[in-house]
Write a protein that holds these residues in place. Sequence first.
Motif, PDB file in Angstrom:
ATOM      1  N   LEU B 258       0.732  -1.099   0.306  1.00 18.60           N
ATOM      2  CA  LEU B 258       0.092  -0.100  -0.149  1.00 18.60           C
ATOM      3  C   LEU B 258       0.814   1.150  -0.006  1.00 18.60           C
ATOM      4  CD1 LEU B 258      -2.786  -1.238   2.528  1.00 18.60           C
ATOM      5  CD2 LEU B 258      -3.264  -0.900  -0.100  1.00 18.60           C
ATOM      6  N   LEU B 266      -4.294   7.291  -0.478  1.00 15.82           N
ATOM      7  CA  LEU B 266      -5.883   6.954  -0.913  1.00 15.82           C
ATOM      8  C   LEU B 266      -5.883   5.778  -0.389  1.00 15.82           C
ATOM      9  CD1 LEU B 266      -8.793   7.850  -1.490  1.00 15.82           C
ATOM     10  CD2 LEU B 266      -7.988   6.939  -3.846  1.00 15.82           C
ATOM     11  N   GLY B 267      -5.094   4.812  -0.533  1.00 20.24           N
ATOM     12  CA  GLY B 267      -4.855   3.364  -0.145  1.00 20.24           C
ATOM     13  C   GLY B 267      -4.791   2.874   1.286  1.00 20.24           C
ATOM     14  N   LEU B 270      -8.154   3.855   2.589  1.00 29.05           N
ATOM     15  CA  LEU B 270      -8.748   2.681   2.370  1.00 29.05           C
ATOM     16  C   LEU B 270      -8.747   1.446   3.443  1.00 29.05           C
ATOM     17  CD1 LEU B 270      -9.070   2.668  -1.763  1.00 29.05           C
ATOM     18  CD2 LEU B 270     -11.106   2.738   0.166  1.00 29.05           C
TER      19      LEU B 270
END
Lengths: 349, 349
Positions: B258, B266-267, B270
């Motif tokens: 990630l 963003l990863g 998330l």
Amino acid sequence: MPSIDATRAPRIAVDAMGGDFGPRIVVPAAVEAAREGIAVALVGDEDHINRELADLNTAGLDITVVHASQVVEMDDKPADALRRKKDSSIQVACHLVKKGDADGVVSAGNSGASVACGMFILGRIKGVLRPALAGILPTEKNPVVLIDVGANVDSKPQHLAQFGLMADVFARYVLEMKDPSVGILSIGEEEGKGNAAVREAFDLLRESDLRFIGNVEGRDIFTGEVDIVVCDGFVGNVALKLSEGLAHSLSHILKDELKSSWLSKLGTLLSFRAFKRFKKVVDYAEYGGAPLLGLKDIVIVAHGKSNELAIINCIRMAATSVRNNANGHLVEGLAAHADLTGKPDKTAA
Amino acid sequence: MPSIDATRAPRIAVDAMGGDFGPRIVVPAAVEAAREGIAVALVGDEDHINRELADLNTAGLDITVVHASQVVEMDDKPADALRRKKDSSIQVACHLVKKGDADGVVSAGNSGASVACGMFILGRIKGVLRPALAGILPTEKNPVVLIDVGANVDSKPQHLAQFGLMADVFARYVLEMKDPSVGILSIGEEEGKGNAAVREAFDLLRESDLRFIGNVEGRDIFTGEVDIVVCDGFVGNVALKLSEGLAHSLSHILKDELKSSWLSKLGTLLSFRAFKRFKKVVDYAEYGGAPLLGLKDIVIVAHGKSNELAIINCIRMAATSVRNNANGHLVEGLAAHADLTGKPDKTAA
């Protein structure tokens, strides 16, 4: 041990009825292996196997079907399977090998029954004290051979040391590792740690000419820093199932969270590579099955939950074992390591 | 066992020198615990401890400092630590408890030495065959108590059965579980599976009035479906370290992938919730340490890598054990289960 004719393809007897999915998964896997030049004998309910074969293109492939009227169920006791199910697919498959009509067996059925049939129908190589199941665990680096993962409990020091020798030969001639390192699973790195059997096996392994690196701990199994990890089958079986369970839980959490996100598609994209690496570490299908080392013939015990790829990989492993004469090398290894052979005990075949 | 005055705060002797980070982590953790109303005795190098305390607001807190001139190193052998380091922080902490100046000990130092000091300085409760380390593993559901995780090897059937009883009392009175279920770790679900000691312990547990649910397998440990899992300390230690190692590898893969993504921020966003759940499953800091059950006083063995939260949680666990009179309940439990007590062996304290 039938002598192997190197000019013909190895023929692998595949227990078509084994595993959670039976012929629906095993038959297509066997056909795929046959496409790679491996001769396959599918053993089990003839009608069922032929129905599965009818859907597949088998033109020009070396596939035979051998009928067996019985199936060993997952909850059958190994001793009962051996005594009462003489015409079961696993027994018929072992007898094919014993007669010389096949060179190795693959089964995803009841693993206790597969071990028992292998031991009693095929017998062990002279000098082998206890055949052992070698689990092959993927890691981010090299695969690790964990031996034994459940064929034996209450192993004696000499049994443990010999597991190291059997795995060394397997790693060299089937996994094609160069000079594999051997560790013994214990509860501390320093010499002198462990239980009574491990401490004695440590001494035997140190005196052998295997590349023995001493004690390894639970946390070292998945680092890929050691090639072979020796342990009693009780410990190895717990370790194997614990790894599967934990990896499954963690993968589940990951999938679950990424699915539930409102940016799910992007999340999936982002995590694709993580998944791929995750899978490489935890996916038993990559190696597919555990060879039962020390028998006169090749037996690969596949995971009950095996998918098609796992079964294909087991058939490949059996074929490679035959082609590379793994058992011939084991006989040589045993001869060269009288120190790890001892006297076969009373139950020796 | 000193009688506990329920009107005063429990006083916990904390080995300030223990763990990979020593006083830098242990002192602030102890101060935090003191803020929650736990009296703390910090044991170790006085100057070092006072330097750490100087940076913290300790006004009105019940914290004492007890000097100890020696430190047990991580590679000291337990027997040597016991014999040659009489003024080590762990020994001084145990003696504080023995004299009645404290009610329990927490140490993140050399765990073999902590176990040895606990056993020999504090002694075992009458009727306890073998004190055992109870690992507390977080799962997505309830925590699971895995006993023993390394205090004993080559455990006999009666030892294993009694581990179940000790963990039952701990789970009820410290973890506040209602009617905890007890399983024995084996290599198959059916009765009759396992090694010799496990098969005999199965019978003893079945005849006891513990809520015994039979064999559990490695894959069942992290499901949270069983509350207590009994095993020999060799197997438990391998299982614990394997879990840590595997969880660490998988978390590392996840973070690594990630981070390397071009959409890294963003990863991270998330995967935040996935991480949080991951952490809940694999983070030893949530429970912090393993109680050494069966001693006359409370001893909590913390992980060497303990962070501040892990140490705080260990001190809380020690205080809860004292407040809830866990050892008094264990004495009652032993009296009620003569079947699981047997004759203390020759090495009994």
